[in-house]
Scaffold this motif. Structure first.
Motif, PDB file in Angstrom:
ATOM      1  N   VAL A  48       0.862  -1.186   0.000  1.00 53.97           N
ATOM      2  CA  VAL A  48       0.000   0.000   0.000  1.00 53.97           C
ATOM      3  C   VAL A  48       0.900   1.238   0.000  1.00 53.97           C
ATOM      4  O   VAL A  48       1.803   1.355   0.830  1.00 53.97           O
ATOM      5  N   GLU A  49       0.651   2.147  -0.971  1.00 53.21           N
ATOM      6  CA  GLU A  49       1.392   3.402  -1.039  1.00 53.21           C
ATOM      7  C   GLU A  49       0.519   4.505  -0.451  1.00 53.21           C
ATOM      8  O   GLU A  49      -0.625   4.707  -0.864  1.00 53.21           O
ATOM      9  N   VAL A  50       1.073   5.223   0.536  1.00 53.36           N
ATOM     10  CA  VAL A  50       0.339   6.270   1.244  1.00 53.36           C
ATOM     11  C   VAL A  50       1.127   7.575   1.128  1.00 53.36           C
ATOM     12  O   VAL A  50       2.334   7.605   1.395  1.00 53.36           O
ATOM     13  N   ILE A  51       0.450   8.656   0.699  1.00 52.16           N
ATOM     14  CA  ILE A  51       1.041   9.986   0.623  1.00 52.16           C
ATOM     15  C   ILE A  51       0.446  10.816   1.757  1.00 52.16           C
ATOM     16  O   ILE A  51      -0.770  10.968   1.851  1.00 52.16           O
ATOM     17  N   ALA A  52       1.323  11.359   2.627  1.00 50.68           N
ATOM     18  CA  ALA A  52       0.864  12.160   3.762  1.00 50.68           C
ATOM     19  C   ALA A  52       1.585  13.497   3.753  1.00 50.68           C
ATOM     20  O   ALA A  52       2.672  13.645   3.182  1.00 50.68           O
TER      21      ALA A  52
END
Length: 454
Positions: A48-52
């Motif tokens: 899972v790729e998460v941008i924060a």
């Protein structure tokens, strides 16, 4: 603004990393499933790729107002006596001075108010009933006003925040648990030796501790004071108690009205051999027409093993790979009196695998599911599997490999904890001889180590 990219196994892991690195004010801008690694485009792992992101300005704490350097005195009507400075004294000192000034032996009820300062908060005691309009009498003390708005105090908040109080509560709980345990041990020590001997016998057989305690109390109550030292009377009562517990678990085998029987269970418990024994018994002894279905396509030669039994018994066999194929196979065997279905052995401590095998089964009034467990398994593993299938309404049990163990406590544990009806017991590899219905009298004798079954 600071933006950061995370590649993790699941979203909760990403949330934890974001909070630890960017803070609780960070926001998630985007999430996306990706595949990484692998070899030649195969065996790629799902991630899972998460941008924060976090606004750097929002992370700076707002400046706090400086604490007042002088106490603020609440003023009433102007007078000479009203300008008494606020005094911060311990609770006992305030009461003593108030008593001396008023000439009374007991100080009135007091209330406490937390007064913050730059170093710490000091509790100030004041009389509960002080004049509101008139100046306070001599000996009474005014409470400095807190410039900040008062916050509601929750019950027990101080107890939770005080580490000494929290450790004291933990110690009290542990002492309570220890006292309960000691009380039970004292009760056990006060029991007669005859009851203790049979309780130890059940413990050696692998019976769970709560069941042993219940057994000892019930046997002791039924014996009374007169027969407490009589070994034969204790054996008779122990046998009576265990028989009452196991009688409701006596299954009736396969009923004549049952058309479809599914066999489920973990790997290596002997489902395929057990199906061959039941098929031979139903076909040769009860003269019923039998059909066989297997979905065990995971294990090498599993289909060939059941096909060999089917050829020997001259029974038809269908191999299915999906729920739709299973339904077609059941429809194909509509003319058969009995259909036995073998399922794949999997790690059924995983609920996902349990739901998967449950989708292959055929529901109906004339269908039942039997859970197959081996007596050579640890009871903890048996319990994990049984609890998973009990969620789906499985109430019938079949125990295999009884001849390979001398510990029979799992039978009592499963019967009392899950209320299973035990249909059959298998005790060898011979088809179809080494299978028989569950007899409570036999297994009570085995639990107690009586000579006929020792």
């Amino acid at each position: 603004m600071k933006v950061k990219r995370y590649v993790v196994d699941d979203l909760p892991q990403a949330v934890q990393m974001i909070r630890s690195e960017l803070g609780s004010d960070a926001v998630i801008l985007n999430t996306k499933e990706i595949r990484t690694g692998g070899f030649l485009g195969m065996f790629r792992k799902k991630r899972v790729e998460v941008i924060a992101a976090i606004d750097e300005a929002s992370r700076k704490p707002a400046p706090r107002p400086a604490a007042p350097t002088k106490p603020i005195v609440r003023k009433s009507e102007p007078s000479e006596e009203s300008a008494i400075p606020a005094v911060q004294l311990p609770n006992a000192a305030v009461r003593e001075r108030y008593a001396r000034s008023t000439g009374t032996s007991d100080a009135p009820a007091v209330r406490t108010s937390a007064v913050p300062s730059a170093a710490s908060a000091v509790a100030v005691a004041v009389p509960a009933e002080s004049p509101s309009k008139e100046a306070p009498e001599r000996g009474a003390f005014a409470v400095p006003d807190d410039p900040r708005p008062a916050r509601p105090v929750q019950a027990g908040a101080g107890l939770a925040e005080n580490p000494d109080t929290a450790s004291l509560l933990t110690e009290l709980r542990s002492m309570k648990e220890m006292m309960v345990k000691l009380s039970k041990q004292q009760t056990f020590r006060s029991m007669p030796d005859s009851v203790m001997n049979w309780s130890r016998r059940l413990a050696e057989q692998g019976v769970e501790a709560p069941i042993i305690e219940r057994f000892a109390e019930e046997v002791n109550d039924r014996l009374g004071t007169e027969g407490a030292d009589d070994e034969s009377a204790a054996l008779s009562v122990a046998r009576e108690v265990l028989l009452e517990w196991l009688l409701p678990s006596a299954g009736s085998g396969i009923n004549s009205s049952t058309r479809i029987v599914h066999f489920v269970g973990p790997t290596g418990v002997g489902k395929t051999t057990t199906i061959a024994k039941i098929a031979a018994d139903q076909s040769l002894t009860h003269h019923r027409t039998v059909g066989l279905i297997t979905s065990d396509t995971y294990r090498i030669a599993a289909v060939d093993q059941l096909r060999t039994y089917a050829d020997i018994l001259n029974l038809p066999l269908e191999v299915v790979f999906s729920p739709s194929e299973a339904q077609r196979a059941f429809k194909k065997f509509e003319d058969r009196d009995l259909v036995l279905m073998d399922t794949a052995g999997r790690n059924y401590r995983n609920e996902l695998l349990v739901s998967e095998v449950n989708s292959m089964l055929s529901p109906g009034e004339h269908a039942e599911t039997i859970l197959v467990l081996s007596m050579t398994q640890k009871y903890g593993d048996m319990k994990s599997v049984a609890s998973q299938f009990a969620k789906y309404g499985v109430t019938r049990l079949l125990l295999t490999k009884v001849d390979e163990t001398d510990s029979y406590g799992s039978i009592l544990n499963l019967a009392l904890e899950y209320s299973f009806a035990i249909s059959y017991i298998t005790c060898g590899q011979t088809v179809p001889d080494d299978i028989r219905p569950f007899d409570p009298n036999e297994w009570v004798s085995r639990l107690l180590g009586e000579p006929a079954y020792a």
